[in-house]
Design a protein around this motif. Structure first.
Motif, PDB file in Angstrom:
ATOM      1  N   ARG A   5       0.852  -1.184   0.000  1.00  0.00           N
ATOM      2  CA  ARG A   5       0.000   0.000   0.000  1.00  0.00           C
ATOM      3  C   ARG A   5       0.891   1.239   0.000  1.00  0.00           C
ATOM      4  O   ARG A   5       1.866   1.305   0.728  1.00  0.00           O
ATOM      5  CB  ARG A   5      -0.900   0.000   1.218  1.00  0.00           C
ATOM      6  N   GLN A   6       0.549   2.197  -0.822  1.00  0.00           N
ATOM      7  CA  GLN A   6       1.368   3.395  -0.938  1.00  0.00           C
ATOM      8  C   GLN A   6       0.662   4.555  -0.239  1.00  0.00           C
ATOM      9  O   GLN A   6      -0.543   4.724  -0.349  1.00  0.00           O
ATOM     10  CB  GLN A   6       1.584   3.741  -2.397  1.00  0.00           C
ATOM     11  N   ARG A   7       1.441   5.346   0.475  1.00  0.00           N
ATOM     12  CA  ARG A   7       0.892   6.521   1.144  1.00  0.00           C
ATOM     13  C   ARG A   7       1.026   7.715   0.199  1.00  0.00           C
ATOM     14  O   ARG A   7       2.121   8.102  -0.171  1.00  0.00           O
ATOM     15  CB  ARG A   7       1.636   6.780   2.439  1.00  0.00           C
ATOM     16  N   VAL A   8      -0.126   8.254  -0.186  1.00  0.00           N
ATOM     17  CA  VAL A   8      -0.102   9.289  -1.217  1.00  0.00           C
ATOM     18  C   VAL A   8      -0.897  10.535  -0.855  1.00  0.00           C
ATOM     19  O   VAL A   8      -0.994  11.444  -1.665  1.00  0.00           O
ATOM     20  CB  VAL A   8      -0.639   8.729  -2.547  1.00  0.00           C
ATOM     21  N   GLY A   9      -1.479  10.591   0.330  1.00  0.00           N
ATOM     22  CA  GLY A   9      -2.330  11.727   0.685  1.00  0.00           C
ATOM     23  C   GLY A   9      -1.631  13.066   0.590  1.00  0.00           C
ATOM     24  O   GLY A   9      -2.176  14.035   0.070  1.00  0.00           O
ATOM     25  N   HIS A  10      -0.389  13.137   1.092  1.00  0.00           N
ATOM     26  CA  HIS A  10       0.358  14.402   1.022  1.00  0.00           C
ATOM     27  C   HIS A  10       0.599  14.812  -0.426  1.00  0.00           C
ATOM     28  O   HIS A  10       0.450  15.988  -0.780  1.00  0.00           O
ATOM     29  CB  HIS A  10       1.699  14.265   1.745  1.00  0.00           C
ATOM     30  N   ASP A  11       0.960  13.847  -1.269  1.00  0.00           N
ATOM     31  CA  ASP A  11       1.233  14.160  -2.672  1.00  0.00           C
ATOM     32  C   ASP A  11      -0.021  14.658  -3.392  1.00  0.00           C
ATOM     33  O   ASP A  11       0.039  15.586  -4.201  1.00  0.00           O
ATOM     34  CB  ASP A  11       1.780  12.930  -3.382  1.00  0.00           C
ATOM     35  N   ILE A  12      -1.154  14.027  -3.103  1.00  0.00           N
ATOM     36  CA  ILE A  12      -2.404  14.447  -3.745  1.00  0.00           C
ATOM     37  C   ILE A  12      -2.741  15.884  -3.359  1.00  0.00           C
ATOM     38  O   ILE A  12      -3.084  16.719  -4.210  1.00  0.00           O
ATOM     39  CB  ILE A  12      -3.552  13.498  -3.368  1.00  0.00           C
ATOM     40  N   LEU A  13      -2.636  16.195  -2.071  1.00  0.00           N
ATOM     41  CA  LEU A  13      -2.977  17.545  -1.628  1.00  0.00           C
ATOM     42  C   LEU A  13      -1.989  18.583  -2.153  1.00  0.00           C
ATOM     43  O   LEU A  13      -2.387  19.699  -2.508  1.00  0.00           O
ATOM     44  CB  LEU A  13      -3.050  17.585  -0.102  1.00  0.00           C
ATOM     45  N   VAL A  33      -5.336  12.289   4.811  1.00  0.00           N
ATOM     46  CA  VAL A  33      -4.544  13.469   5.157  1.00  0.00           C
ATOM     47  C   VAL A  33      -5.451  14.686   5.010  1.00  0.00           C
ATOM     48  O   VAL A  33      -6.146  14.844   4.003  1.00  0.00           O
ATOM     49  CB  VAL A  33      -3.307  13.602   4.251  1.00  0.00           C
ATOM     50  N   VAL A  34      -5.452  15.534   6.025  1.00  0.00           N
ATOM     51  CA  VAL A  34      -6.296  16.720   6.044  1.00  0.00           C
ATOM     52  C   VAL A  34      -5.395  17.942   5.913  1.00  0.00           C
ATOM     53  O   VAL A  34      -4.397  18.068   6.625  1.00  0.00           O
ATOM     54  CB  VAL A  34      -7.110  16.793   7.355  1.00  0.00           C
ATOM     55  N   ALA A  35      -5.756  18.829   5.007  1.00  0.00           N
ATOM     56  CA  ALA A  35      -4.980  20.051   4.793  1.00  0.00           C
ATOM     57  C   ALA A  35      -5.847  21.265   5.082  1.00  0.00           C
ATOM     58  O   ALA A  35      -7.002  21.327   4.672  1.00  0.00           O
ATOM     59  CB  ALA A  35      -4.475  20.117   3.358  1.00  0.00           C
ATOM     60  N   VAL A  36      -5.278  22.218   5.799  1.00  0.00           N
ATOM     61  CA  VAL A  36      -5.927  23.505   6.028  1.00  0.00           C
ATOM     62  C   VAL A  36      -5.262  24.494   5.072  1.00  0.00           C
ATOM     63  O   VAL A  36      -4.041  24.653   5.072  1.00  0.00           O
ATOM     64  CB  VAL A  36      -5.767  23.964   7.491  1.00  0.00           C
ATOM     65  N   LEU A  37      -6.078  25.149   4.258  1.00  0.00           N
ATOM     66  CA  LEU A  37      -5.560  26.066   3.240  1.00  0.00           C
ATOM     67  C   LEU A  37      -5.454  27.476   3.793  1.00  0.00           C
ATOM     68  O   LEU A  37      -5.985  27.791   4.862  1.00  0.00           O
ATOM     69  CB  LEU A  37      -6.460  26.033   2.013  1.00  0.00           C
ATOM     70  N   ASP A  38      -4.761  28.325   3.056  1.00  0.00           N
ATOM     71  CA  ASP A  38      -4.554  29.714   3.489  1.00  0.00           C
ATOM     72  C   ASP A  38      -5.867  30.469   3.685  1.00  0.00           C
ATOM     73  O   ASP A  38      -5.972  31.321   4.553  1.00  0.00           O
ATOM     74  CB  ASP A  38      -3.694  30.466   2.470  1.00  0.00           C
ATOM     75  N   ASN A  39      -6.884  30.166   2.877  1.00  0.00           N
ATOM     76  CA  ASN A  39      -8.157  30.878   2.988  1.00  0.00           C
ATOM     77  C   ASN A  39      -9.070  30.274   4.051  1.00  0.00           C
ATOM     78  O   ASN A  39     -10.212  30.687   4.182  1.00  0.00           O
ATOM     79  CB  ASN A  39      -8.866  30.926   1.639  1.00  0.00           C
ATOM     80  N   GLY A  40      -8.602  29.274   4.806  1.00  0.00           N
ATOM     81  CA  GLY A  40      -9.365  28.701   5.902  1.00  0.00           C
ATOM     82  C   GLY A  40     -10.159  27.459   5.549  1.00  0.00           C
ATOM     83  O   GLY A  40     -10.724  26.827   6.433  1.00  0.00           O
ATOM     84  N   THR A  41     -10.244  27.109   4.287  1.00  0.00           N
ATOM     85  CA  THR A  41     -10.986  25.910   3.904  1.00  0.00           C
ATOM     86  C   THR A  41     -10.156  24.668   4.201  1.00  0.00           C
ATOM     87  O   THR A  41      -8.934  24.732   4.342  1.00  0.00           O
ATOM     88  CB  THR A  41     -11.368  25.939   2.412  1.00  0.00           C
ATOM     89  N   ASP A  43      -9.400  20.587   3.076  1.00  0.00           N
ATOM     90  CA  ASP A  43      -9.498  19.560   2.043  1.00  0.00           C
ATOM     91  C   ASP A  43      -8.845  18.300   2.583  1.00  0.00           C
ATOM     92  O   ASP A  43      -7.904  18.357   3.370  1.00  0.00           O
ATOM     93  CB  ASP A  43      -8.804  20.016   0.756  1.00  0.00           C
ATOM     94  N   ARG A  44      -9.343  17.143   2.149  1.00  0.00           N
ATOM     95  CA  ARG A  44      -8.751  15.885   2.588  1.00  0.00           C
ATOM     96  C   ARG A  44      -8.565  14.975   1.388  1.00  0.00           C
ATOM     97  O   ARG A  44      -9.258  15.101   0.381  1.00  0.00           O
ATOM     98  CB  ARG A  44      -9.583  15.227   3.679  1.00  0.00           C
ATOM     99  N   ALA A  45      -7.608  14.064   1.522  1.00  0.00           N
ATOM    100  CA  ALA A  45      -7.310  13.101   0.470  1.00  0.00           C
ATOM    101  C   ALA A  45      -7.032  11.760   1.122  1.00  0.00           C
ATOM    102  O   ALA A  45      -6.436  11.696   2.194  1.00  0.00           O
ATOM    103  CB  ALA A  45      -6.103  13.549  -0.347  1.00  0.00           C
ATOM    104  N   PRO A  46      -7.459  10.669   0.496  1.00  0.00           N
ATOM    105  CA  PRO A  46      -7.172   9.350   1.053  1.00  0.00           C
ATOM    106  C   PRO A  46      -5.671   9.109   1.078  1.00  0.00           C
ATOM    107  O   PRO A  46      -4.943   9.552   0.195  1.00  0.00           O
ATOM    108  CB  PRO A  46      -7.877   8.390   0.103  1.00  0.00           C
ATOM    109  N   ASN A  47      -5.222   8.400   2.093  1.00  0.00           N
ATOM    110  CA  ASN A  47      -3.794   8.221   2.265  1.00  0.00           C
ATOM    111  C   ASN A  47      -3.279   6.918   1.674  1.00  0.00           C
ATOM    112  O   ASN A  47      -2.086   6.710   1.593  1.00  0.00           O
ATOM    113  CB  ASN A  47      -3.431   8.291   3.744  1.00  0.00           C
ATOM    114  N   LEU A  48      -4.160   6.023   1.265  1.00  0.00           N
ATOM    115  CA  LEU A  48      -3.712   4.733   0.750  1.00  0.00           C
ATOM    116  C   LEU A  48      -4.302   4.474  -0.623  1.00  0.00           C
ATOM    117  O   LEU A  48      -5.450   4.792  -0.892  1.00  0.00           O
ATOM    118  CB  LEU A  48      -4.127   3.603   1.688  1.00  0.00           C
ATOM    119  N   ILE A  49      -3.511   3.872  -1.465  1.00  0.00           N
ATOM    120  CA  ILE A  49      -3.986   3.365  -2.742  1.00  0.00           C
ATOM    121  C   ILE A  49      -4.130   1.870  -2.578  1.00  0.00           C
ATOM    122  O   ILE A  49      -3.213   1.191  -2.118  1.00  0.00           O
ATOM    123  CB  ILE A  49      -3.012   3.695  -3.882  1.00  0.00           C
TER     124      ILE A  49
END
Length: 110
Positions: A5-13, A33-41, A43-49
């Motif tokens: 299984r590859q961890r890809v959440g950071h790369d996707i975001l 992986v959950v990312a907080v953006l500069d404008n306050g929103t 976004d999340r991305a799955p961490n496993l393929i």
């Protein structure tokens, strides 16, 4: 072939948002992986393929369907080329009967 299984959440975001990410964290409950953006929103991305997804075959990175399509296209172009070469050879053979030798006199010889 070892499938992991590859961890890809950071790369996707990072691909989605680039420099607009303020912070990132791993949500272990949802394995994303959950990312907080500069404008306050947020976004999340799955961490496993999943390892069950179809993987490219061979070192070229082409799947079996890609190879089949490329083979068909190559065969079609080879057939078209053979028909064209045959047509040129037929015109050269029957050129005098068709008057092509007189038409060829107007083109410079190389």
């Amino acid at each position: 072939m070892l499938r992991t299984r590859q961890r890809v959440g950071h790369d996707i975001l990072l691909a989605r948002h680039g420099n607009t990410i303020s912070s990132m964290r791993l949500d272990r409950r949802t394995n994303s992986v959950v990312a907080v953006l500069d404008n306050g929103t947020v976004d999340r991305a799955p961490n496993l393929i999943s390892p069950d997804l179809p993987q490219p075959v061979g070192p070229s990175g082409l799947t079996a369907d890609d190879r089949k399509l490329l083979g068909l296209v190559t065969g079609a172009f080879a057939g078209l080329g053979a028909v064209m070469v045959g047509g040129v050879l037929a015109m050269a053979h029957f050129g005098q009967e068709l008057g092509l030798t007189e038409a060829a006199a107007y083109f410079p010889a190389y």
